[in-house]
Design an enzyme around this catalytic site. Structure first.
Site, short mmCIF file in Angstrom:
data_model
loop_
_atom_site.label_atom_id
_atom_site.label_comp_id
_atom_site.label_asym_id
_atom_site.label_seq_id
_atom_site.Cartn_x
_atom_site.Cartn_y
_atom_site.Cartn_z
CB CYS B 82 40.85 42.54 29.95
SG CYS B 82 40.13 44.18 30.09
CG HIS B 341 44.46 46.46 32.84
ND1 HIS B 341 44.90 45.49 31.96
CD2 HIS B 341 43.10 46.33 32.87
CE1 HIS B 341 43.86 44.82 31.48
NE2 HIS B 341 42.75 45.32 32.01
#
Lengths: 474, 397
Positions: B82, B341
């Site tokens: 991430c 996201h």
């Protein structure tokens, strides 16, 4: 002389109420309950649990593991080797599968007796596990339960001596499954009783008593296989035994556990028996093996916890829908969650020690036990950075505590919601893993857990076994 | 070690619309973000001398960047879970500092919704090899791996589950409010605390609205030497610190890890503060975009990054300290929770918001006179983390 050095058992915690099945199909119910293997259990995982239980009652190790079942997950690939590696037996252990007959357990026991008598082996463990599936709505669905037992045949300090054995074979077609059948089929019940089961049992039990020069009154207990409760009671009478001598066949509480049934009854008998009792033990299937046993003062060892009695008491009822789903008896909608990738045979081989018996390492420098979260080899200590300075450290036999957890609706499980968490092992080491056999309302931080060998996933027809945590039975 | 403070400036940024972009491919998202960045910097693709593209699942190698049609220059794909978008920016920044080039492009992209499944596709566990798993890894979900933190946080700070869940809900409500003011956000709906608390459970104690969106998107930055920045624009944004901190899974292996903080976050921020010369982040940071993949993580990040004292994030949440009008607004664009996201794009999307805020171009979300902004990502999860903290400012020094 050969004897029984230890006995162990495993009954899955789940039960199906047979009245519920009867009500669903509007048919006559047998009454009582049957034991149901969890969605992540099969005859191999139950055999591992029974073997570990049995070994915990044994001083020393075993020279061989004979696995008996009629429900081996593989047609070609040995079950005994999988069980032996999960039980962390030494590599020289001789392994064999005894299959295709409800009598396979006692056949393996006779082979073990011969090996011990000929001094070819000191201790041989026979592990018997079965998980037969009856077709929905049929009589086998209500009759058949899941369970496993393990018994060590050895020479030293037996809990019971094996005084005599007597066997007959009989090519009789009463119950069968071809390679393509999911469910057993059977001949007409009266035909089986009158022509097959009845005469075969009488022949073998009679032959054994003749060989020992004994009659029914000389035995304090009769432990034997029958297909169901009615057949069991009738056969005891035919063999000339009183009701008080007959060991409870456990059918009403766990069902007929197939190849494991008679040895599970024997485990229950040992837990109750006094020293010096004579027990007649007979197992049936394509013939009959009859054994005359005599308990020794060591028999009190068979009462060490967890006993079969405590296992029978700890149960969770599941509903019929869950049962059908667990056994893949109904098609269910596929998950919309991403599928897990197929395991690699090569990485599973490379990580075999960690997969089989949950081995990690302990750092020789800083003493920290460590287990890699995905089974990779630990080459450099995560704590002190020493390189390749470790000793093997087994985690499968360590108890631990739940440090944190999540009730996970997304976990792929047939017993939702899933539970996974952070397990801190007593003595050091941590593992983030799945849990199983839990009661959600009893889950909390600090819950004591132990490890259990389970099916994780299945791909390409290969069963991927690994360890999960489960609450320690109080 | 040389400080990187004020040596590199961001002179152009672009960000695609985030969300369920059914009709857009990776190529559309890349071109959308890059075009805006070129226009913003006032240059064309020909002026880019090197480029880094970050993606976790949506492409292999720098060829993924081919839709932008950069011509025969050094390009590399980077991946750091991430923190991937931030990793691309870090690579471009370092190349400028090293003198390897004067103008570089960093872009991140993820097309998660092409998987056709609910949730994020990919390896079940951090670092598991998607092409050859042993199958032994536990089958737990990403929400579960953060639920461990919530379970432990509630326990250690003696919050009843209802109290804890209400605190987390305040974070989701704040981020949704901010996102509702943002035309590029995945979700634009406001939420109430009641809605969040009563939402279906995903991984207890986390419910649906404690989890961020699974989105498609791309974001892009163009960086240059600080001394050349004003040739591009009057209001360049200067890089003060870029720090990534990766552990060795210590928390997943060692019993002394507590699951109520993330060491990688703590150490990444300490180092970044040192690089940027920040003594009191609670006072000195004007605005922050942090990794709110799950609400519990935003709460723990407040403490890890030194915005709140240990165990006291609840006081700041209750006081509205991190709201748009608070002293330290966090996730002003809606955050991962509401903006979405797309893994590889997120780090650069955060930087896009900080960049606009520091240039006073954030419209209805504009915070008052920001000087220093911070972005934070966490790759992986508690115990197995990749912490990343970047700090930028609108003035040198």
């Amino acid at each position: 002389m050969a004897g029984i050095s230890a006995i162990g058992s495993y009954i899955p915690k789940y039960r199906l109420n047979l009245d519920e099945v009867a009500k669903f199909w509007r048919i006559r119910g047998l009454g009582g309950e049957k034991a149901v293997a969890g969605y992540d259990e099969d005859c191999i995982t139950m055999a591992v649990a029974a073997s570990l239980d049995c070994l915990s009652h044994l001083e020393g190790d075993v020279d061989g593991l004979y696995f008996a079942t009629t429900t081996n997950p593989y047609r070609e690939k040995q079950g005994a080797a999988i069980i032996a590696s999960a039980a962390d037996l030494k590599k020289e252990t001789r392994t064999a599968d005894f299959t295709n007959s409800l009598r396979s357990g006692s056949i393996a026991m006779r082979a073990a007796v011969d090996a011990v008598k000929s001094s070819s082996a000191k201790n041989l463990m026979v592990t018997i596990s079965d998980s037969r599936l009856g077709a929905p709505q049929g009589k086998f669905e209500q009759l058949l339960g899941d369970g496993a037992a393990a018994i060590v045949i050895g020479g030293d300090h037996p809990v019971a001596e094996i005084e005599e054995c007597y066997s007959v074979f009989n090519d009789f077609t009463d119950v069968w499954r071809t390679g393509k059948d999911d469910f057993p089929q059977s001949a007409e019940a009266r035909f089986i009783d009158v022509v097959g089961y009845g005469p075969t049992m009488q022949d073998a039990v009679g032959g054994l008593m003749k060989k020992c020069g004994a009659g029914p009154r000389d035995f304090s207990r009769l432990v034997f296989y029958a297909s169901g409760l009615r057949e069991h009671a009738e056969m005891a009478r035919k063999l000339g035994f009183e009701k008080s001598q007959v060991q409870d066949p456990l059918f009403a509480s766990i069902g007929n556990t197939g190849a494991a049934a008679s040895v599970l009854m024997l485990a229950a008998a040992f837990e109750e028996a006094m020293p010096g009792e004579r027990i007649l033990f007979a197992s049936y299937g394509d013939g009959c093996d009859a054994f005359a046993l005599r308990t020794t003062p060591e028999i009190t060892r068979a009462r060490t916890d967890p006993t079969l009695k405590t296992r029978l008491a700890k149960k969770t009822l599941i509903d019929y829908g869950k049962y059908l789903n667990w056994r893949n008896l109904v098609p269910v909608e596929a998950s919309s969650l991403p599928a897990r990738s197929e395991p690699s045979l090569i990485t599973r081989w490379r990580e075999r020690k960690s997969i089989a018996a949950l081995y990690g390492v302990r750092c020789r420098k800083c003493g920290t036990p460590q287990l890699h979260p995905i089974g990779q080899a630990i080459r450099i200590c995560a704590v002190c950075q020493s390189k390749d300075d470790f000793e093997d450290y087994k985690f499968s036999d360590k108890k631990g505590k739940l440090f944190s957890y999540a009730i996970d609706q997304l976990q792929p499980t047939k017993n939702p919601p899933g539970l996974n968490g952070v397990v801190d092992f007593d003595g050091g080491g941590r593992l983030i893993c799945e849990l199983t056999d839990y009661e959600l309302d009893k889950v909390g931080i600090g819950m004591p857990v132990e490890m259990t060998y389970r099916k994780m996933s299945q791909g390409q027809g290969i069963v991927n076994y690994f360890w999960k945590a489960k609450p320690v039975a109080e | 070690m040389e400080s990187l403070k004020d040596k590199v400036a961001i002179v152009g940024m672009g960000c695609s619309k985030f969300g369920e972009r059914w009709d857009a491919g990776v190529e559309d998202l890349l071109v959308e973000a890059a075009t805006e960045a070129f226009q913003d910097a006032g240059i064309g693709p020909k002026e880019i001398q090197a480029a880094w593209i970050g993606t976790v699942f949506s492409g292999l190698s720098a060829i993924t960047l081919s839709p932008v049609a950069l011509q025969y220059i050094p390009m590399t794909r980077v991946e750091n879970m991430c923190a991937t978008g931030t990793e691309a920016l870090r690579a471009a920044t370092y190349a400028i500092i090293a003198g390897a080039c004067d103008v570089a492009l960093a872009i991140g992209v993820e097309k998660l919704k092409d998987a056709g499944t609910t949730g994020v596709k990919g390896p079940a566990i951090v670092g598991d090899n998607p092409d050859g798993t042993s199958g032994i890894g536990p089958g737990y979900s990403a929400p579960a791996s953060f639920a461990y933190m919530a379970t432990r946080y509630f326990n250690d700070y003696k919050l009843r589950p209802e109290e804890g869940k209400r605190l987390l809900a305040e974070i989701a409500v704040k981020n949704h409010h901010n996102g509702s003011l943002n035309p590029k956000a995945h979700f634009k709906n406001e939420l109430t605390v009641e809605q969040v608390v009563k939402a279906p459970i995903v991984a207890w104690p986390l419910g649906l609205f404690d989890c961020c969106g699974v989105s498609d998107g791309a974001a892009c930055a163009i960086v240059t030497r600080a001394d050349m920045a004003r040739n591009f624009r009057p209001d360049p944004i200067y890089v003060k610190a870029l720090n990534i901190c990766v552990g060795a899974r210590q928390g997943a292996i060692r019993q002394d890890y507590d699951f109520v903080h993330i060491e990688e976050n703590v150490l990444a921020s300490r180092k970044a503060y040192e690089q940027a010369g920040i003594k009191n982040p609670r006072k000195e940071i004007s605005i922050a975009e942090v990794h709110d993949c799950f609400t519990i993580h935003e709460m723990i990040v407040y403490e890890d990054l030194g915005f709140s004292a240990r165990g006291r994030a609840q006081d700041d949440i209750n006081a509205g300290f991190f709201t748009l009008k608070g002293d330290l607004p966090v996730n002003t664009d809606g955050g991962l929770k509401c903006f979405g996201h797309p893994l590889g794009a997120s780090g650069l999307r955060m930087m896009y918001e900080i960049y606009k805020q520091l240039q006073q171009k954030a419209g209805p979300r504009q915070v008052k006179d920001p000087r220093l902004g911070l972005t934070h990502n966490l790759g992986g999860n508690a115990g197995t983390g990749i912490g990343s903290v970047s700090i930028v400012g609108n003035e040198k020094g």
